[in-house]
Design an enzyme around this catalytic site. Structure first.
Site, PDB file in Angstrom:
ATOM      1  N   SER A  71     -17.668  21.801 -34.540  1.00 57.69           N
ATOM      2  CA  SER A  71     -17.498  20.397 -34.559  1.00 57.69           C
ATOM      3  C   SER A  71     -16.415  20.212 -34.311  1.00 57.69           C
ATOM      4  O   SER A  71     -16.116  18.965 -33.905  1.00 57.69           O
ATOM      5  CB  SER A  71     -18.308  19.623 -35.478  1.00 57.69           C
ATOM      6  OG  SER A  71     -19.915  20.024 -36.083  1.00 57.69           O
TER       7      SER A  71
ATOM      8  N   LYS B 179     -15.378  18.024 -30.871  1.00 54.68           N
ATOM      9  CA  LYS B 179     -15.983  16.832 -31.363  1.00 54.68           C
ATOM     10  C   LYS B 179     -14.335  15.385 -30.567  1.00 54.68           C
ATOM     11  O   LYS B 179     -14.672  14.247 -30.389  1.00 54.68           O
ATOM     12  CB  LYS B 179     -17.026  15.838 -31.900  1.00 54.68           C
ATOM     13  CG  LYS B 179     -18.282  16.197 -32.526  1.00 54.68           C
ATOM     14  CD  LYS B 179     -19.366  15.263 -33.176  1.00 54.68           C
ATOM     15  CE  LYS B 179     -20.418  15.699 -33.677  1.00 54.68           C
ATOM     16  NZ  LYS B 179     -20.433  17.296 -34.430  1.00 54.68           N
TER      17      LYS B 179
ATOM     18  N   SER C 165     -18.955  13.699 -38.340  1.00 53.00           N
ATOM     19  CA  SER C 165     -19.428  14.737 -38.044  1.00 53.00           C
ATOM     20  C   SER C 165     -20.704  14.299 -36.656  1.00 53.00           C
ATOM     21  O   SER C 165     -21.716  15.101 -36.044  1.00 53.00           O
ATOM     22  CB  SER C 165     -19.693  16.445 -37.939  1.00 53.00           C
ATOM     23  OG  SER C 165     -19.408  16.842 -37.027  1.00 53.00           O
TER      24      SER C 165
END
Length: 351
Positions: A123, A126, A183
């Site tokens: 993640s 992101k 997230s």
């Protein structure tokens, strides 16, 4: 007549001896002809391209050093050398297999551990999703409907979710916080769909941005960081990305937030309270002098526990990116958070 001829032969011999030294030849001719020597201002500049003046050589070297992120003509300070020595030992003790610590103002690397080896960014992806969306959405306050089809796909992938619902109209700002704090894959894909119409097209924009930033060891195939063998990066590249993104005021505000309340919608009349997964795990860190200002966590089975964080010590800011710590988010300790606390503590001790 003989004396004139002798004088001419002497002149020719002198010229032949000095033919490869134009300056000497000119001075010799001046002396023979009785002319006064030229001053420095009157002498022509050398046409020899192979011998540049010292100031030009130093300037070129300085320019190369500055482009590389190092002050021209300077070596690491004693303070930096001492810090790096202590941080080398800290790197050996990390749970994370890959790590980089960078001083934000000048890009100086204080600690490195396998920084150019390929990793799965999970993640931490992101971060790129957020900055590309910020730069491409003209009005982040404007709402757009979330595609119901994406939710079914994300649930099948067991992706983490922020809590948005199919068909809900959500602002770009709330999608950013949803992607970065808890997230949420629903926030990430929502941003991708809004910008490019599909996640695949958005991934192409991510790759273009990575190329522009010099992230030579990176390739993205999605906006979430869900595992794919062709979705990879390096901690060095991720540090370049985070350093760039933090220059953006909107990104920095989101990255350093501990919580965010979304705007009310028809499906969430009271909004949603989003909390940072990093600050939740961090709790009372017990850092002496240093402060962790913000961060983004990541985890997949292949990537391990990952963290990209922004710290501050003695008025200076630092980026720490770690990946590959063993464990997971549910049954083991937050080893990525523990590594961050360890590194920032060691930095405080070393400086």
């Amino acid at each position: 007549m003989k004396s004139r001829l002798l004088l001419l032969l002497l002149i020719v011999g002198f010229v032949a001896a000095a033919i490869e030294h134009k300056a000497d030849l000119v001075r010799a001719a001046d002396a023979i002809l009785g002319h006064p020597p030229k001053t420095q201002a009157e002498r022509p500049e050398s046409a020899d391209a192979g011998t540049a003046p010292d100031s030009i050589s130093a300037g070129a070297a300085g320019q190369e050093a500055e482009e590389a992120g190092q002050p021209a003509g300077t070596a690491p300070s004693e303070e930096d050398a001492a810090a790096s020595k202590g941080l080398v030992l800290a790197a050996d003790r990390l749970h994370s297999t890959h790590a980089i610590l960078v001083r934000l103002d000048d890009g100086h690397v204080l600690m490195d551990k396998n920084i150019e080896e390929r990793v799965y960014p999970a993640s931490l992806t992101k971060i790129m999703t957020a900055i590309v969306a910020i730069e491409r959405i003209p009005d982040l306050k404007k709402t757009a409907k979330l595609d119901p089809d994406m939710f079914e796909t994300l649930r099948k992938q067991n992706a983490s979710m922020a809590g948005f619902l199919p068909g809900e109209r959500v602002s770009g700002t709330d999608l950013l916080y949803g992607a970065m704090l808890p997230s949420g894959a629903d926030g990430s894909v929502g941003l991708a769909m809004r910008v490019a119409g599909s996640e695949a097209k958005f991934a192409a924009l991510m790759n273009a941005k990575a190329k522009a930033l010099g992230m030579t060891g990176t390739h993205f195939v999605n906006a979430t960081g869900l595992h794919d063998p062709k979705h990879y990066s390096t901690v060095k590249d991720l540090s370049l990305l985070l350093a760039y993104a933090l220059k953006n005021e909107t990104f920095r505000e989101v990255f350093t937030a501990s919580r965010h309340a979304t705007e009310p919608t028809d499906l969430h009349p009271d909004g949603i309270t989003l909390r940072s997964s990093m600050f939740k795990e961090l709790g009372e860190s017990g850092l002496d002098g240093a402060e962790i200002l913000g961060g983004k966590t990541g985890y997949t089975e292949k990537a391990g526990l990952c963290l990209a964080s922004l710290g501050r010590l003695d008025g200076k800011e630092y980026i720490l990116v770690t990946t590959g710590a063993a464990g997971d988010r549910k049954t083991t300790a937050a080893y990525d958070i523990a590594d961050a606390v360890s590194v920032y503590s060691e930095l405080g001790n070393a400086l």
